[in-house]
Design a protein around this motif. Structure first.
Motif, PDB file in Angstrom:
ATOM      1  N   ASN A  68      -0.035   5.058  11.041  1.00 53.20           N
ATOM      2  CA  ASN A  68       1.115   5.848  10.608  1.00 53.20           C
ATOM      3  C   ASN A  68       1.624   5.417   9.237  1.00 53.20           C
ATOM      4  O   ASN A  68       2.248   6.212   8.524  1.00 53.20           O
ATOM      5  CB  ASN A  68       2.237   5.750  11.638  1.00 53.20           C
ATOM      6  CG  ASN A  68       1.920   6.507  12.919  1.00 53.20           C
ATOM      7  OD1 ASN A  68       1.048   7.373  12.939  1.00 53.20           O
ATOM      8  ND2 ASN A  68       2.601   6.167  13.999  1.00 53.20           N
ATOM      9  N   LEU A  69       1.364   4.175   8.855  1.00 55.09           N
ATOM     10  CA  LEU A  69       1.822   3.667   7.561  1.00 55.09           C
ATOM     11  C   LEU A  69       1.002   4.235   6.401  1.00 55.09           C
ATOM     12  O   LEU A  69       1.471   4.242   5.259  1.00 55.09           O
ATOM     13  CB  LEU A  69       1.753   2.139   7.546  1.00 55.09           C
ATOM     14  CG  LEU A  69       2.621   1.412   8.576  1.00 55.09           C
ATOM     15  CD1 LEU A  69       2.367  -0.089   8.508  1.00 55.09           C
ATOM     16  CD2 LEU A  69       4.104   1.705   8.354  1.00 55.09           C
ATOM     17  N   ILE A  70      -0.202   4.700   6.696  1.00 54.00           N
ATOM     18  CA  ILE A  70      -1.067   5.242   5.635  1.00 54.00           C
ATOM     19  C   ILE A  70      -1.363   6.725   5.832  1.00 54.00           C
ATOM     20  O   ILE A  70      -2.057   7.324   5.016  1.00 54.00           O
ATOM     21  CB  ILE A  70      -2.403   4.466   5.555  1.00 54.00           C
ATOM     22  CG1 ILE A  70      -3.193   4.610   6.875  1.00 54.00           C
ATOM     23  CG2 ILE A  70      -2.164   2.998   5.217  1.00 54.00           C
ATOM     24  CD1 ILE A  70      -4.631   4.134   6.788  1.00 54.00           C
ATOM     25  N   LEU A 127       0.830  -1.209   0.000  1.00 53.50           N
ATOM     26  CA  LEU A 127       0.000   0.000   0.000  1.00 53.50           C
ATOM     27  C   LEU A 127       0.865   1.259   0.000  1.00 53.50           C
ATOM     28  O   LEU A 127       0.536   2.250  -0.657  1.00 53.50           O
ATOM     29  CB  LEU A 127      -0.930   0.020   1.216  1.00 53.50           C
ATOM     30  CG  LEU A 127      -1.924  -1.134   1.380  1.00 53.50           C
ATOM     31  CD1 LEU A 127      -2.952  -0.791   2.452  1.00 53.50           C
ATOM     32  CD2 LEU A 127      -2.608  -1.486   0.079  1.00 53.50           C
ATOM     33  N   GLY A 128       1.962   1.203   0.717  1.00 54.20           N
ATOM     34  CA  GLY A 128       2.829   2.369   0.814  1.00 54.20           C
ATOM     35  C   GLY A 128       3.483   2.757  -0.494  1.00 54.20           C
ATOM     36  O   GLY A 128       3.878   3.915  -0.684  1.00 54.20           O
ATOM     37  N   LYS A 129       3.598   1.820  -1.420  1.00 52.57           N
ATOM     38  CA  LYS A 129       4.278   2.081  -2.691  1.00 52.57           C
ATOM     39  C   LYS A 129       3.375   2.700  -3.745  1.00 52.57           C
ATOM     40  O   LYS A 129       3.872   3.194  -4.757  1.00 52.57           O
ATOM     41  CB  LYS A 129       4.863   0.774  -3.253  1.00 52.57           C
ATOM     42  CG  LYS A 129       5.958   0.149  -2.404  1.00 52.57           C
ATOM     43  CD  LYS A 129       6.653  -0.961  -3.161  1.00 52.57           C
ATOM     44  CE  LYS A 129       5.717  -2.060  -3.590  1.00 52.57           C
ATOM     45  NZ  LYS A 129       6.415  -3.147  -4.317  1.00 52.57           N
ATOM     46  N   LYS A 156      -6.683   3.267  15.510  1.00 55.04           N
ATOM     47  CA  LYS A 156      -6.325   4.566  16.081  1.00 55.04           C
ATOM     48  C   LYS A 156      -7.451   5.110  16.946  1.00 55.04           C
ATOM     49  O   LYS A 156      -7.223   5.529  18.099  1.00 55.04           O
ATOM     50  CB  LYS A 156      -5.997   5.552  14.967  1.00 55.04           C
ATOM     51  CG  LYS A 156      -5.792   6.987  15.470  1.00 55.04           C
ATOM     52  CD  LYS A 156      -5.955   8.000  14.365  1.00 55.04           C
ATOM     53  CE  LYS A 156      -6.124   9.396  14.953  1.00 55.04           C
ATOM     54  NZ  LYS A 156      -6.348  10.421  13.925  1.00 55.04           N
ATOM     55  N   TRP A 157      -8.669   5.123  16.406  1.00 53.90           N
ATOM     56  CA  TRP A 157      -9.779   5.765  17.105  1.00 53.90           C
ATOM     57  C   TRP A 157     -10.271   4.947  18.291  1.00 53.90           C
ATOM     58  O   TRP A 157     -10.643   5.520  19.330  1.00 53.90           O
ATOM     59  CB  TRP A 157     -10.921   6.037  16.134  1.00 53.90           C
ATOM     60  CG  TRP A 157     -10.648   7.223  15.273  1.00 53.90           C
ATOM     61  CD1 TRP A 157      -9.978   7.243  14.071  1.00 53.90           C
ATOM     62  CD2 TRP A 157     -11.003   8.580  15.544  1.00 53.90           C
ATOM     63  NE1 TRP A 157      -9.898   8.524  13.589  1.00 53.90           N
ATOM     64  CE2 TRP A 157     -10.533   9.366  14.464  1.00 53.90           C
ATOM     65  CE3 TRP A 157     -11.693   9.197  16.570  1.00 53.90           C
ATOM     66  CZ2 TRP A 157     -10.717  10.751  14.406  1.00 53.90           C
ATOM     67  CZ3 TRP A 157     -11.896  10.571  16.517  1.00 53.90           C
ATOM     68  CH2 TRP A 157     -11.401  11.328  15.455  1.00 53.90           C
TER      69      TRP A 157
END
Length: 218
Positions: free
Chosen positions: A197-199, A77-79, A187-188
């Protein structure tokens, strides 16, 4: 005009009660992209992991996947280039009239999400495929599909659009939305930002609908 793709999934449950296994929030998450290459790479990863007997499931599903699988999915996903929009609904602040049944609350969530998303993100005449992950609940899929379609018809009048309501296993890009929704939920609900943090750099809106609301209805 440009072709665009929107894939949607949600996190949280439809239980309106405190404590127990009920989620505090209902989160609607969409990912927008002009290319679905991320889906092709996820399919390739899935084949690779199945060949090594790491996974056996039909699709990636963040809640069920092992952490070592999640790590590889988030790396992919990060790429790739896509943008995330999320609407956060704290369920205890929802007026009773917005939640007489599950499809009605789902429709409200989609309305508040789409009424800003579609006019702001797309130009008149853009061609957009909007795909939502089908909900398999006791109330049945048809009511949710109808709620989704009605909202998009109302809020996307300026677009050339097609809506589909399919199980997430049918499209790896729906699994992208699943992963993003899960990261937002962690997170929520728990304050766990590891996956978020990765997205985070891909998030263009993260709107807490009733952030100024004070009254809790349960």
């Amino acid at each position: 005009m440009s072709d665009h793709f929107v894939f949607a999934d949600e996190a949280g449950c439809f239980k309106f009660e405190a404590g127990g296994h009920a989620s505090r929030y209902f989160i609607l998450c969409t990912v927008r992209m002009e290319s679905c290459e991320v889906g092709a790479e996820l399919l390739e990863l899935r084949r690779h992991l199945m060949a090594k007997k790491v996974i056996e499931d039909e699709a990636f599903h963040c809640t069920m996947d092992k952490q070592k699988v999640r790590d590889q999915v988030f790396a992919i996903l990060g790429k790739h280039k896509f943008e995330i929009d999320a609407t956060i609904l704290e369920k205890a602040k929802a007026l009773p009239r917005t939640r007489p049944d599950e499809p009605t609350f789902y429709k409200y969530a989609w309305y508040y999400h789409a009424k800003d998303l579609l006019p702001r993100r797309f130009k008149d005449g853009d061609n957009v495929l909007i795909s939502a992950a089908a909900l398999d609940t006791a109330k049945g899929k048809a009511a949710f599909r109808n709620a989704f379609n009605e909202v998009i018809q109302q809020t996307g009048k300026h677009l050339e659009h097609t809506t589909v309501f399919h199980l997430a296993k049918t499209d790896p890009c729906l699994q992208v939305a699943d992963y993003c929704a899960w990261a937002l939920q962690r997170k929520w609900e728990r304050g766990d930002r590891r996956s978020y943090n990765l997205i985070a750099q891909k998030i263009t809106s993260e709107f807490e609908l009733w952030r100024f609301g004070k009254k809790m209805h349960y």
